[in-house]
Design a protein around this motif. Structure first.
Motif, PDB file in Angstrom:
ATOM      1  N   GLU A  28       0.844  -1.188   0.000  1.00 26.39           N
ATOM      2  CA  GLU A  28       0.000   0.000   0.000  1.00 26.39           C
ATOM      3  C   GLU A  28       0.888   1.250   0.000  1.00 26.39           C
ATOM      4  OE1 GLU A  28      -1.178   0.801   4.593  1.00 26.39           O
ATOM      5  OE2 GLU A  28      -2.146  -0.947   3.676  1.00 26.39           O
ATOM      6  N   THR A  29       0.290   2.400  -0.229  1.00 22.14           N
ATOM      7  CA  THR A  29       1.063   3.641  -0.357  1.00 22.14           C
ATOM      8  C   THR A  29       1.993   3.844   0.842  1.00 22.14           C
ATOM      9  OG1 THR A  29      -0.749   4.636  -1.599  1.00 22.14           O
ATOM     10  CG2 THR A  29       0.907   6.126  -0.691  1.00 22.14           C
ATOM     11  N   VAL A  30       3.235   4.170   0.537  1.00 20.69           N
ATOM     12  CA  VAL A  30       4.258   4.362   1.562  1.00 20.69           C
ATOM     13  C   VAL A  30       4.428   5.858   1.845  1.00 20.69           C
ATOM     14  CG1 VAL A  30       6.686   4.015   2.172  1.00 20.69           C
ATOM     15  CG2 VAL A  30       5.446   2.263   0.848  1.00 20.69           C
ATOM     16  N   GLU A  31       4.406   6.212   3.132  1.00 19.57           N
ATOM     17  CA  GLU A  31       4.575   7.616   3.522  1.00 19.57           C
ATOM     18  C   GLU A  31       6.020   8.061   3.280  1.00 19.57           C
ATOM     19  OE1 GLU A  31       4.268  10.284   7.633  1.00 19.57           O
ATOM     20  OE2 GLU A  31       3.218   8.348   7.491  1.00 19.57           O
ATOM     21  N   ARG A  32       6.191   9.318   2.914  1.00 14.56           N
ATOM     22  CA  ARG A  32       7.534   9.885   2.718  1.00 14.56           C
ATOM     23  C   ARG A  32       7.756  11.018   3.714  1.00 14.56           C
ATOM     24  NH1 ARG A  32      10.633   8.368  -1.927  1.00 14.56           N
ATOM     25  NH2 ARG A  32       9.508   6.652  -2.927  1.00 14.56           N
ATOM     26  N   LEU A  33       8.929  11.037   4.320  1.00 12.71           N
ATOM     27  CA  LEU A  33       9.318  12.124   5.202  1.00 12.71           C
ATOM     28  C   LEU A  33       9.749  13.334   4.366  1.00 12.71           C
ATOM     29  CD1 LEU A  33      11.410  10.041   7.782  1.00 12.71           C
ATOM     30  CD2 LEU A  33       9.109  10.962   8.102  1.00 12.71           C
ATOM     31  N   TYR A  46       3.681  -6.831   7.169  1.00 12.80           N
ATOM     32  CA  TYR A  46       3.061  -8.093   6.757  1.00 12.80           C
ATOM     33  C   TYR A  46       3.008  -8.218   5.241  1.00 12.80           C
ATOM     34  CZ  TYR A  46       1.946  -9.168  11.547  1.00 12.80           C
ATOM     35  OH  TYR A  46       2.066  -9.477  12.883  1.00 12.80           O
ATOM     36  N   GLN A  47       2.815  -7.121   4.543  1.00 15.14           N
ATOM     37  CA  GLN A  47       2.782  -7.174   3.084  1.00 15.14           C
ATOM     38  C   GLN A  47       4.119  -7.647   2.512  1.00 15.14           C
ATOM     39  OE1 GLN A  47       1.497  -3.159   2.456  1.00 15.14           O
ATOM     40  NE2 GLN A  47      -0.649  -3.634   2.849  1.00 15.14           N
ATOM     41  N   VAL A  48       5.206  -7.198   3.121  1.00 15.84           N
ATOM     42  CA  VAL A  48       6.533  -7.650   2.679  1.00 15.84           C
ATOM     43  C   VAL A  48       6.709  -9.134   2.994  1.00 15.84           C
ATOM     44  CG1 VAL A  48       9.024  -7.424   3.071  1.00 15.84           C
ATOM     45  CG2 VAL A  48       7.608  -5.380   2.821  1.00 15.84           C
ATOM     46  N   ARG A  49       6.264  -9.556   4.166  1.00  7.73           N
ATOM     47  CA  ARG A  49       6.366 -10.974   4.519  1.00  7.73           C
ATOM     48  C   ARG A  49       5.546 -11.840   3.567  1.00  7.73           C
ATOM     49  NH1 ARG A  49       5.845 -10.391  11.147  1.00  7.73           N
ATOM     50  NH2 ARG A  49       8.068  -9.936  11.542  1.00  7.73           N
ATOM     51  N   VAL A  50       4.372 -11.349   3.197  1.00  8.51           N
ATOM     52  CA  VAL A  50       3.532 -12.074   2.241  1.00  8.51           C
ATOM     53  C   VAL A  50       4.279 -12.229   0.915  1.00  8.51           C
ATOM     54  CG1 VAL A  50       1.457 -11.904   0.801  1.00  8.51           C
ATOM     55  CG2 VAL A  50       1.303 -11.516   3.267  1.00  8.51           C
ATOM     56  N   CYS A  51       4.847 -11.144   0.423  1.00 10.15           N
ATOM     57  CA  CYS A  51       5.586 -11.197  -0.847  1.00 10.15           C
ATOM     58  C   CYS A  51       6.746 -12.179  -0.764  1.00 10.15           C
ATOM     59  CB  CYS A  51       6.098  -9.816  -1.229  1.00 10.15           C
ATOM     60  SG  CYS A  51       4.819  -8.665  -1.744  1.00 10.15           S
ATOM     61  N   ARG A  52       7.445 -12.148   0.366  1.00  4.58           N
ATOM     62  CA  ARG A  52       8.598 -13.041   0.516  1.00  4.58           C
ATOM     63  C   ARG A  52       8.163 -14.503   0.428  1.00  4.58           C
ATOM     64  NH1 ARG A  52      12.519 -13.890   5.799  1.00  4.58           N
ATOM     65  NH2 ARG A  52      14.182 -14.985   4.712  1.00  4.58           N
ATOM     66  N   LEU A  53       7.064 -14.857   1.066  1.00  5.87           N
ATOM     67  CA  LEU A  53       6.585 -16.232   1.033  1.00  5.87           C
ATOM     68  C   LEU A  53       6.064 -16.619  -0.346  1.00  5.87           C
ATOM     69  CD1 LEU A  53       4.800 -16.354   4.497  1.00  5.87           C
ATOM     70  CD2 LEU A  53       6.713 -17.804   3.789  1.00  5.87           C
ATOM     71  N   VAL A  54       5.354 -15.705  -0.994  1.00  9.85           N
ATOM     72  CA  VAL A  54       4.794 -16.008  -2.315  1.00  9.85           C
ATOM     73  C   VAL A  54       5.899 -16.210  -3.338  1.00  9.85           C
ATOM     74  CG1 VAL A  54       3.503 -15.039  -4.253  1.00  9.85           C
ATOM     75  CG2 VAL A  54       2.533 -14.952  -1.947  1.00  9.85           C
ATOM     76  N   PHE A  55       6.886 -15.323  -3.345  1.00 11.19           N
ATOM     77  CA  PHE A  55       7.929 -15.387  -4.362  1.00 11.19           C
ATOM     78  C   PHE A  55       9.105 -16.265  -3.948  1.00 11.19           C
ATOM     79  CE2 PHE A  55       5.989 -11.154  -5.306  1.00 11.19           C
ATOM     80  CZ  PHE A  55       5.393 -11.551  -6.486  1.00 11.19           C
ATOM     81  N   SER A  67      -1.628 -17.289  -6.101  1.00 10.06           N
ATOM     82  CA  SER A  67      -0.835 -16.623  -5.066  1.00 10.06           C
ATOM     83  C   SER A  67      -0.907 -15.104  -5.188  1.00 10.06           C
ATOM     84  CB  SER A  67       0.617 -17.090  -5.125  1.00 10.06           C
ATOM     85  OG  SER A  67       1.246 -16.661  -6.319  1.00 10.06           O
ATOM     86  N   LEU A  68      -1.027 -14.612  -6.405  1.00  6.43           N
ATOM     87  CA  LEU A  68      -1.084 -13.156  -6.590  1.00  6.43           C
ATOM     88  C   LEU A  68      -2.353 -12.561  -5.981  1.00  6.43           C
ATOM     89  CD1 LEU A  68       0.350 -12.718 -10.202  1.00  6.43           C
ATOM     90  CD2 LEU A  68       1.456 -12.170  -8.027  1.00  6.43           C
ATOM     91  N   LYS A  69      -3.394 -13.378  -5.849  1.00  3.18           N
ATOM     92  CA  LYS A  69      -4.619 -12.902  -5.213  1.00  3.18           C
ATOM     93  C   LYS A  69      -4.377 -12.639  -3.722  1.00  3.18           C
ATOM     94  CE  LYS A  69      -7.772 -15.198  -8.437  1.00  3.18           C
ATOM     95  NZ  LYS A  69      -8.807 -16.247  -8.600  1.00  3.18           N
ATOM     96  N   ILE A  70      -3.475 -13.414  -3.117  1.00  6.79           N
ATOM     97  CA  ILE A  70      -3.135 -13.193  -1.709  1.00  6.79           C
ATOM     98  C   ILE A  70      -2.396 -11.872  -1.560  1.00  6.79           C
ATOM     99  CG2 ILE A  70      -1.892 -14.118   0.280  1.00  6.79           C
ATOM    100  CD1 ILE A  70      -2.196 -16.895  -0.917  1.00  6.79           C
ATOM    101  N   ILE A  71      -1.460 -11.613  -2.460  1.00  9.42           N
ATOM    102  CA  ILE A  71      -0.722 -10.350  -2.431  1.00  9.42           C
ATOM    103  C   ILE A  71      -1.672  -9.169  -2.600  1.00  9.42           C
ATOM    104  CG2 ILE A  71       0.922  -8.926  -3.719  1.00  9.42           C
ATOM    105  CD1 ILE A  71       2.582 -11.387  -4.198  1.00  9.42           C
ATOM    106  N   GLU A  72      -2.610  -9.305  -3.532  1.00  6.56           N
ATOM    107  CA  GLU A  72      -3.569  -8.219  -3.784  1.00  6.56           C
ATOM    108  C   GLU A  72      -4.421  -7.942  -2.542  1.00  6.56           C
ATOM    109  OE1 GLU A  72      -7.158  -7.054  -6.929  1.00  6.56           O
ATOM    110  OE2 GLU A  72      -6.283  -9.063  -6.939  1.00  6.56           O
ATOM    111  N   ALA A  73      -4.902  -9.010  -1.899  1.00  7.59           N
ATOM    112  CA  ALA A  73      -5.736  -8.839  -0.702  1.00  7.59           C
ATOM    113  C   ALA A  73      -4.934  -8.214   0.435  1.00  7.59           C
ATOM    114  CB  ALA A  73      -6.309 -10.186  -0.273  1.00  7.59           C
ATOM    115  N   ASP A  78      -7.587  -6.232   2.919  1.00  9.46           N
ATOM    116  CA  ASP A  78      -8.917  -6.827   2.944  1.00  9.46           C
ATOM    117  C   ASP A  78      -8.732  -8.237   3.506  1.00  9.46           C
ATOM    118  OD1 ASP A  78     -11.337  -8.075   2.463  1.00  9.46           O
ATOM    119  OD2 ASP A  78     -11.628  -7.144   0.491  1.00  9.46           O
ATOM    120  N   LEU A  79      -8.902  -8.368   4.817  1.00 10.92           N
ATOM    121  CA  LEU A  79      -8.535  -9.624   5.463  1.00 10.92           C
ATOM    122  C   LEU A  79      -9.520 -10.751   5.166  1.00 10.92           C
ATOM    123  CD1 LEU A  79      -7.116  -8.379   8.880  1.00 10.92           C
ATOM    124  CD2 LEU A  79      -5.972  -8.698   6.673  1.00 10.92           C
TER     125      LEU A  79
END
Length: 242
Positions: A28-33, A46-55, A67-73, A78-79
């Motif tokens: 999701e959108t990352v904040e910038r300082l 968690y999104q990074v962990r999900v990507c690591r497991l999927v790929f 698997s890409l549907k898991i990344i999208e969710a 959207d739990l």
């Protein structure tokens, strides 16, 4: 909140890979300082962990799509969708394992010249066959053009019986385990003409001395490892809900 170095340390994913996930739209959108440094939140962890497991595991086209549907969710946080996608992913891995074992039995019996079991009188369109196999319709057309499938009349609507679908599973398995189109063509040609000993020899690479069963075992092992990653993906859901 985490800076990228902290997030990298917590997830075990290199900073460059995290930036790549962001660029691909997996986070999701990352904040910038004000100094343009990235600032990540708990969702990103968690999104990074999900990507690591999927790929981080073996996938074919069908399983990658699931698997890409898991990344999208996860990206959308959207739990409910995440839970459904993770359950579906586990189910598809199980089905792929069962189908692979069935195809191996079929192939080995075929290679020994044993009679095939009676098959139900069910026919599949090209689209249905492609979806069941996890390949594109163009892949099936390519197999037809290369003589791997029985010839059909030009311009005739393609309807494939179960024995041809089994043959397609075998072709896909052989391709997935590293055999060339030409080797598969020669293998099937020998099988169809009853030259079973010659057919078996074609499935042994002289430099590796690995036969179809050995390669299939590696494929099944990869699916088993993928299942462990899929279970970890599902297991993270409770933490994510907190």
């Amino acid at each position: 909140m985490y800076q990228i170095g902290e997030l990298s340390e917590l997830t075990g994913v290199q900073a460059g890979t995290i930036r790549f996930y962001e660029k691909c739209g997996f986070l999701e959108t990352v904040e910038r300082l004000p100094n343009h440094y990235r600032l990540y939140n708990g969702h990103h962890l968690y999104q990074v962990r999900v990507c690591r497991l999927v790929f981080g595991g073996f996938v074919n086209r069908r399983l990658r799509r699931a698997s890409l549907k898991i990344i999208e969710a996860a990206r959308n946080w959207d739990l409910d969708a995440y839970e459904a996608a993770a359950q579906s992913y586990l189910k598809e891995i199980q089905e792929e394992s069962e189908e692979t074992q069935k195809v191996i039995r079929f192939a080995l019996a075929y290679a020994k010249g044993k009679e095939e079991p009676e098959l139900p009188g069910v026919f599949y369109t090209k689209k249905q066959a492609a979806e069941l196999l996890g390949v594109t319709e163009e892949s099936i057309r390519n197999w037809e053009r290369n003589g791997l499938l029985p010839l059909q009349q030009p311009y005739q609507k393609r309807l494939y019986p179960q024995e041809v679908l089994n043959r397609m599973y075998l072709i896909r398995l052989l391709l997935d385990t590293g055999y060339s189109i030409m080797t598969i063509f020669r293998f099937l040609q020998n099988m169809d003409s009853g030259e079973y000993a010659n057919a078996e020899k074609l499935l042994i690479k002289p430099e590796e001395r690995e036969d179809l069963q050995s390669k299939a075992d590696c494929y099944l092992q990869a699916l088993s490892e993928l299942r462990q990653k899929a279970e970890a993906l599902y297991g993270m859901l409770a933490e994510m809900k907190k």
